[in-house]
Design a protein around this motif. Structure first.
Motif, PDB file in Angstrom:
ATOM      1  N   VAL A  13     -16.051  -4.877  54.570  1.00  0.00           N
ATOM      2  CA  VAL A  13     -16.920  -4.785  55.890  1.00  0.00           C
ATOM      3  C   VAL A  13     -18.246  -5.409  56.061  1.00  0.00           C
ATOM      4  N   PHE A  33     -21.998   1.169  65.934  1.00  0.00           N
ATOM      5  CA  PHE A  33     -20.729   0.222  66.284  1.00  0.00           C
ATOM      6  C   PHE A  33     -20.993  -0.317  67.452  1.00  0.00           C
ATOM      7  N   LYS A  40     -22.702  -6.932  65.126  1.00  0.00           N
ATOM      8  CA  LYS A  40     -23.922  -5.983  64.438  1.00  0.00           C
ATOM      9  C   LYS A  40     -25.155  -6.484  64.799  1.00  0.00           C
ATOM     10  N   VAL A  60     -22.439  -2.261  62.002  1.00  0.00           N
ATOM     11  CA  VAL A  60     -21.175  -2.395  61.339  1.00  0.00           C
ATOM     12  C   VAL A  60     -20.372  -3.641  62.350  1.00  0.00           C
ATOM     13  N   ASP A  61     -19.703  -4.500  61.584  1.00  0.00           N
ATOM     14  CA  ASP A  61     -19.118  -5.698  62.528  1.00  0.00           C
ATOM     15  C   ASP A  61     -17.623  -4.960  62.415  1.00  0.00           C
ATOM     16  N   ALA A  62     -17.268  -4.425  63.699  1.00  0.00           N
ATOM     17  CA  ALA A  62     -16.004  -3.992  63.994  1.00  0.00           C
ATOM     18  C   ALA A  62     -14.934  -5.142  63.401  1.00  0.00           C
ATOM     19  N   ALA A  63     -13.820  -4.766  63.025  1.00  0.00           N
ATOM     20  CA  ALA A  63     -12.554  -5.471  62.956  1.00  0.00           C
ATOM     21  C   ALA A  63     -12.387  -6.644  63.831  1.00  0.00           C
ATOM     22  N   ARG A  94      -8.767   0.235  63.756  1.00  0.00           N
ATOM     23  CA  ARG A  94      -8.709  -0.489  62.413  1.00  0.00           C
ATOM     24  C   ARG A  94     -10.283  -0.096  62.144  1.00  0.00           C
ATOM     25  N   THR A  95     -11.178  -0.372  62.750  1.00  0.00           N
ATOM     26  CA  THR A  95     -12.715   0.066  62.510  1.00  0.00           C
ATOM     27  C   THR A  95     -12.835   1.323  62.120  1.00  0.00           C
ATOM     28  N   GLU A  98     -11.920   2.272  58.502  1.00  0.00           N
ATOM     29  CA  GLU A  98     -12.716   1.709  57.344  1.00  0.00           C
ATOM     30  C   GLU A  98     -13.787   2.610  57.079  1.00  0.00           C
ATOM     31  N   VAL A 128     -14.451   3.692  68.754  1.00  0.00           N
ATOM     32  CA  VAL A 128     -14.652   3.939  67.327  1.00  0.00           C
ATOM     33  C   VAL A 128     -15.024   5.275  67.097  1.00  0.00           C
TER      34      VAL A 128
END
Length: 234
Positions: A13, A33, A40, A60-63, A94-95, A98, A128
């Protein structure tokens, strides 16, 4: 206070860390997020603000976004509303899944205090957050800005009311938001007030605000966010 920014990848991630220089780790940590289609780096200013408040701020870079951006993300975002929403919810889910691995890695590194973890997200990031509250271990505090806990398909967070009872949840919505109308978040908090009365849930609806809100409303949202995190992570 000096703030150090670090870009790194943890458990696959991509992260942007804002680390306050005058506070010894482990620190209360806040994962941030972003919205649909950005990354990000979009919220570097907000990460700096959180770090200056004494938090380890983690963008955080999301999925499917940022350093792991899907090749066809632009096309998916421009698709008809129902189809684009389906993509957004898939990536948000998905994010959220993680989050425990990211937190565990930051704790193992000695940067984050595992007992004082918060999550904040805006728009898709708000989706998220509502999902991340239900993932074990749950964050102690959460702030969902312009998100919805009610998903049109799949395992919608609003169906799991019990999962919200142990996280201090602040939801911030915009009264005139046509992208993500406030009704679902408002209803979630009404139900929480009936079944889990107390001071760990708060709902704020910004009067007159729209989804792409102006500076005054955004500053109000950030003041509410920092105050909430300070209250529940200190």
């Amino acid at each position: 206070m000096s703030i150090t920014f670090q870009t790194r990848t943890v458990n696959g991630v991509p992260l942007l860390l804002a680390i306050p220089g005058d506070v010894d780790p482990p620190l209360p940590a806040v994962l941030w997020f972003h919205g649909f289609g950005v990354d990000k780096e979009t919220h570097r200013k907000e990460l700096d603000q959180l770090a200056r408040a004494g938090f380890l701020a983690v963008g955080v870079d999301a999925a499917g976004h940022g350093a792991r951006r899907l090749a066809d993300l632009d096309e998916r975002q421009a698709a008809p509303h129902a189809q684009a929403l389906r993509t957004m919810i898939e990536l948000a889910s998905r994010t959220a899944d993680e989050v425990p691995g990211v937190v565990r890695a930051l704790v193992d590194e000695g940067l984050a205090d595992g007992g004082r973890v918060g999550v904040v997200g805006i728009s898709m990031g708000g989706y998220v957050v509502y999902r991340a509250v239900l993932v074990h271990p749950a964050p102690r505090a959460a702030v969902a800005i312009l998100g919805s806990p009610e998903w049109p398909e799949g395992d919608s967070p609003h169906r799991h009311l019990d999962g919200f009872r142990h996280t201090a949840l602040l939801s911030i919505t915009a009264e005139r938001d046509e992208n993500v109308p406030p009704a679902a978040a408002r209803e979630l908090h009404r139900r929480l007030a009936e079944t889990a009365p107390g001071s760990i849930h708060r709902y704020v609806e910004l009067s007159g605000a729209v989804h792409l809100m102006g500076e005054e409303h955004w500053n109000q949202a950030m003041e509410e966010t920092v105050r909430w995190l300070d209250l529940h992570l200190r």
